[in-house]
Write a protein that holds these residues in place. Structure first.
Motif: not given
Length: 213
Positions: A25-26, A28, A31, A101, A108, A178
């Motif tokens: 999930t982090k 981004a 998921t 983050n 990512k 989203k």
């Protein structure tokens, strides 16, 4: 003693799985299919991802009760406390890594791969513990038992359905896409593949940990 060891391994696997979900999930980039609906809802409403995961899991348990009827057994009821614990673990691990983050796409992707590897290892431990299934897999098993379909194919249909539903909900609540991106597809492919790798790497681990395979 053997049963206790199985539950301990299962709980460890459950925590590791929740950490994997949080790492994914982090990233981004979306998921996993099973958490796609809770994630989209958490982006649009106050309850956390863990809370929505619990709500969704309980819904799947209720649907199993409707589908299985008299064949609904104690092992299905055990999914309720497991679901609550899994949701708590997700929120806990999200807090643990809240300061992380990744802000560039390459980073990512790194988080995506690491998250999938962690999630897969958690699932592997849950599988060898062999005490209770999470609602997602148990729901698929319920469908298979009633409709006499292939588990693998039914799981694919289930994952696709979860993803499509999440996309629809995203457009309904946010008027845009989203929470569902390339990561959703990647997770569906990578996690299952990685679980099989762990099964080969640690072949016989269940026999070493427990008296019975």
């Amino acid at each position: 003693m053997d049963k206790l060891k199985r539950y301990i391994v299962f709980l460890v696997g459950l925590f590791i799985s929740s950490l994997g979900v949080s790492l994914v999930t982090k990233a981004a980039l979306g998921t996993s299919p099973i958490t796609a609906i809770p994630y989209v809802l958490s982006l649009n409403f106050n309850p956390t991802l863990g809370t929505f995961t619990v709500y969704f899991s309980l819904l799947l348990v209720v649907l199993q009760l409707i589908i299985l009827r008299k064949n609904f057994k104690l092992e299905h009821v055990l999914q309720i406390p497991v679901s609550i614990l899994f949701g708590y673990f997700i929120d806990l691990t999200m807090i643990m890594i809240e300061k992380i983050n990744p802000d560039i796409y390459a980073l990512k992707l790194v988080f995506l791969v690491i998250g999938c590897a962690v999630l897969a290892f958690g699932i592997y431990l849950e599988v060898i513990a062999d005490v209770v299934m999470l609602p997602g897999e148990s729901f698929v098993r319920a469908i298979v038992s009633v409709m006499h379909t292939d588990f693998g194919k039914t799981k694919i249909v289930f994952d696709v359905s979860m993803t499509v539903t999440a996309v629809v909900l995203s457009f309904v609540f946010a008027y845009s896409l989203k929470g569902v991106r390339e990561e959703t597809v990647a997770t569906a492919l990578l996690v299952g593949f990685t679980v099989r790798i762990y099964a080969k790497l640690f072949k016989g681990l269940d026999k070493k940990l427990f008296r019975t395979a």
